[in-house]
Design an enzyme around this catalytic site. Structure first.
Site, mmCIF file in Angstrom:
data_model
loop_
_atom_site.group_PDB
_atom_site.id
_atom_site.type_symbol
_atom_site.label_atom_id
_atom_site.label_comp_id
_atom_site.label_asym_id
_atom_site.label_seq_id
_atom_site.Cartn_x
_atom_site.Cartn_y
_atom_site.Cartn_z
ATOM 1 N N ASN A 95 0.667 -1.346 0.025
ATOM 2 C CA ASN A 95 -0.031 -0.035 -0.168
ATOM 3 C C ASN A 95 0.853 1.102 0.065
ATOM 4 O OD1 ASN A 95 -1.879 -1.733 0.066
ATOM 5 N ND2 ASN A 95 -2.854 -1.442 2.077
ATOM 6 N N THR B 66 -16.695 38.576 -30.848
ATOM 7 C CA THR B 66 -17.577 38.128 -29.527
ATOM 8 C C THR B 66 -18.652 37.487 -30.236
ATOM 9 O OG1 THR B 66 -18.632 40.254 -29.299
ATOM 10 C CG2 THR B 66 -16.725 40.025 -28.097
ATOM 11 N N HIS B 67 -19.238 36.284 -29.688
ATOM 12 C CA HIS B 67 -20.375 35.673 -30.106
ATOM 13 C C HIS B 67 -20.085 35.200 -31.592
ATOM 14 C CE1 HIS B 67 -22.956 37.602 -26.897
ATOM 15 N NE2 HIS B 67 -21.937 38.868 -27.152
ATOM 16 N N SER C 52 -10.108 13.115 -48.085
ATOM 17 C CA SER C 52 -11.287 12.327 -48.073
ATOM 18 C C SER C 52 -11.020 11.238 -49.012
ATOM 19 C CB SER C 52 -12.304 13.556 -48.411
ATOM 20 O OG SER C 52 -13.399 12.527 -48.937
ATOM 21 N N LYS D 180 -10.931 17.603 -50.888
ATOM 22 C CA LYS D 180 -10.907 17.884 -49.329
ATOM 23 C C LYS D 180 -9.410 17.730 -48.624
ATOM 24 C CE LYS D 180 -14.519 17.406 -47.004
ATOM 25 N NZ LYS D 180 -14.900 17.779 -45.819
ATOM 26 N N ASN E 72 -8.611 18.140 -44.671
ATOM 27 C CA ASN E 72 -9.402 18.258 -43.390
ATOM 28 C C ASN E 72 -8.507 18.418 -42.278
ATOM 29 O OD1 ASN E 72 -11.856 17.726 -44.635
ATOM 30 N ND2 ASN E 72 -11.615 15.381 -44.619
ATOM 31 N N GLU F 216 -9.254 18.320 -34.874
ATOM 32 C CA GLU F 216 -10.442 17.749 -34.432
ATOM 33 C C GLU F 216 -10.428 16.575 -33.352
ATOM 34 O OE1 GLU F 216 -12.973 16.603 -38.096
ATOM 35 O OE2 GLU F 216 -11.782 18.284 -39.239
ATOM 36 N N GLN G 285 -6.726 0.710 -7.163
ATOM 37 C CA GLN G 285 -6.184 0.278 -8.208
ATOM 38 C C GLN G 285 -6.679 0.766 -9.508
ATOM 39 O OE1 GLN G 285 -4.590 -3.936 -8.293
ATOM 40 N NE2 GLN G 285 -5.818 -4.233 -9.872
ATOM 41 N N LYS H 210 -4.642 4.149 -11.666
ATOM 42 C CA LYS H 210 -3.424 4.491 -12.791
ATOM 43 C C LYS H 210 -3.992 4.449 -14.244
ATOM 44 C CE LYS H 210 -1.572 1.208 -9.934
ATOM 45 N NZ LYS H 210 -2.541 1.582 -8.759
HETATM 46 N N1 ARG Z 1 -2.134 -3.292 -7.356
HETATM 47 C C1 ARG Z 1 -2.338 -2.822 -6.058
HETATM 48 C C2 ARG Z 1 -2.806 -1.203 -6.672
HETATM 49 O O1 ARG Z 1 -2.416 -0.562 -7.657
HETATM 50 C C3 ARG Z 1 -1.178 -2.431 -5.422
HETATM 51 C C4 ARG Z 1 -1.424 -2.486 -3.850
HETATM 52 C C5 ARG Z 1 -2.034 -3.692 -3.578
HETATM 53 N N2 ARG Z 1 -2.637 -3.563 -2.009
HETATM 54 C C6 ARG Z 1 -3.463 -4.489 -1.598
HETATM 55 N N3 ARG Z 1 -3.783 -4.364 -0.107
HETATM 56 N N4 ARG Z 1 -4.005 -5.147 -2.196
HETATM 57 O O2 ARG Z 1 -3.510 -0.538 -5.752
#
Ligand code: ARG
Length: 435
Positions: free
Chosen positions: A109, A154-155, A276, A282, A284, A289, A321, A324
């Site tokens: 953790n 503006t607008h 296109s 075209k 583009n 975009e 988790q 990420k």
């Molecule tokens: N893969 C876990 C995460 O990204 C790592 C931490 C895991 N901790 C646990 N108590 N299961 O959060």
């Protein structure tokens, strides 16, 4: 074999194992995971918690593992639970009991909390540099077309004359604020959670200041519960990234508009445009975009993070988790957008004649005409009304403020003289405003 094999009598179900695994996402933090572990092992030895020999063995093997992952000789096992588990298992395979001592006084953790912060710190620096480059590109473009006059809107209605450079400078200012926000968020994130353990710290006499310093953190988290469960920095960074995308989407939208035949203020280089499949004529502005569209994706990442964190009880929960995938995607997306916009803007050609033409229609110097009457002593409201009448007269007779005869001007207001033509010249209007 799982880390927790002692407590369990069965292997994990295969689908459950895949569901639980975060290796596909967190393997990109292998370097940070190893850096964090080396700092931890160094501290453990300094405090006499493990022997110097064990620490040296751990650090040497970790450095080798890092090298091998980097050069592709060690492949990360896609079935591992996460990068922390994979590296610790590989280490133990190689050096036996010394490897098993690495996790003393630490939990995954606090380990994962360190890794993300180190990783995102690097991402902040990379993005900072890219945004600085984009700012330089935009500034250079403005300088390249210095005196180019265009209508300010503006607008999306022609409002007052400005220069192309003044228009671009607004984006420079937005992006500079983004840099400030990025640096600020990075600073708040740069606090070490290592030593928080699972949630309640550790009974070993660890030195949190030492690991914080070894890892380049400014300080360490005071609450161990907060240390492992705080993801504010992800929320904050995703907010900063979202604001950057708002700015990029606005710039992109303007470029889309400017590329249209109705405007034709700019022309993108062929290398940064697309054609296109059916319409041979075209060209583009797909890149802009896509940037506009990808802003939605980054806002989605922010929403994911807010929703994942909402209502979570202390301290660590597996929900986290999910952080990420979202924050990495947000960084990847913003970086690729900025990186793609830079050469596109560098090679973008402005067409000052078309800007000038657009600025000459639409009476965008009407305010200056009114200001001219004010300089002759008329109160602004009266000057405004007289100019409005002149504009109406021009529209009726198909004239412009520049072409209207002085006699016609004087029919509306006696205060007009030859000076009005100088006063409404676009170049003078722009210069008077310091545009
Ligand atoms: N893969 C876990 C995460 O990204 C790592 C931490 C895991 N901790 C646990 N108590 N299961 O959060």
């Amino acid at each position: 074999m799982k880390l927790w094999a002692g407590r369990f009598s069965k292997e994990a179900d295969k689908k459950t194992n895949d569901f639980n695994s975060s290796i596909a996402t967190d393997s990109r933090m292998y370097e940070e995971d190893i850096t964090g572990s080396i700092a931890h092992a160094t501290m453990l030895a300094a405090k006499g918690i493990i022997s110097k020999e064990d620490s040296v063995q751990i650090c040497t093997a970790l450095a080798e593992i890092k090298e091998e992952i980097a050069n592709g000789t060690l492949l990360i096992d896609p079935n591992a639970e996460d990068i922390h588990t994979f590296i610790e298992a590989t280490l133990t395979e190689r050096i036996g009991s010394a490897g098993k001592r690495l996790h003393t006084g630490r939990s995954r953790n606090d380990q994962v909390a360190v890794d993300i912060r180190l990783y995102l710190r690097k991402e902040c620096d990379a993005l900072y540099e890219l945004v600085e480059k984009l700012i330089a590109s935009i500034e250079n473009k403005g300088d390249e077309y210095k005196g180019a006059i265009m209508p300010g809107y503006t607008h999306l209605q022609r409002a007052q004359p400005i220069t192309f450079k003044a228009h671009l400078t607004a984006y420079v200012e937005m992006l500079k604020r983004d840099l400030g926000r990025l640096a600020d968020a990075k600073k708040r994130m740069n606090v070490s959670p290592l030593g928080s353990g699972a949630l309640a710290g550790t009974t070993y006499p660890i030195d949190r200041a030492m690991t914080a310093q070894l890892l380049g953190f400014d300080s360490y988290t005071l609450s161990t519960l907060d240390g492992v469960s705080d993801r504010d920095f992800c929320l904050e960074l995703a907010s900063v990234l979202s604001i950057i995308m708002v700015h990029l989407s606005r710039l992109s939208e303007e470029i889309v508009i400017w590329c249209s035949w109705e405007f034709k203020f700019v022309e993108l280089d062929d290398a940064f445009s697309t054609g296109s499949s059916i319409m041979p004529q075209k060209k583009n502005p797909d890149i802009t975009e896509l940037v506009r569209g990808k802003s939605g994706r980054v806002f989605g990442d922010l929403m994911t993070l807010l929703t994942v964190m909402k209502g979570l009880p202390l301290a660590y929960n597996k929900d986290m988790q999910e952080d990420k995938d979202a924050i990495f995607d947000a960084f990847d997306t913003v970086k690729i957008c900025v990186d793609t916009l830079i050469p596109m803007i560098d090679t973008m050609k402005a067409i000052p004649e078309n800007m000038r033409k657009a600025a000459a229609g639409g009476f965008i110097n009407a305010t200056d005409c009114a200001d001219y009457l004010v300089s002759k002593g008329l109160p602004f409201r009266d000057a405004y009304k007289a100019t409005g009448e002149i504009v109406a007269l021009c529209i009726k007779s198909g004239e412009t403020l520049e072409s209207l005869s002085l006699d016609k001007y004087r029919e509306v207001c006696e205060l007009f003289d030859e000076g009005v033509y100088e006063a409404i010249k676009l170049e003078n209007c722009v210069a008077r405003r310091g545009m």
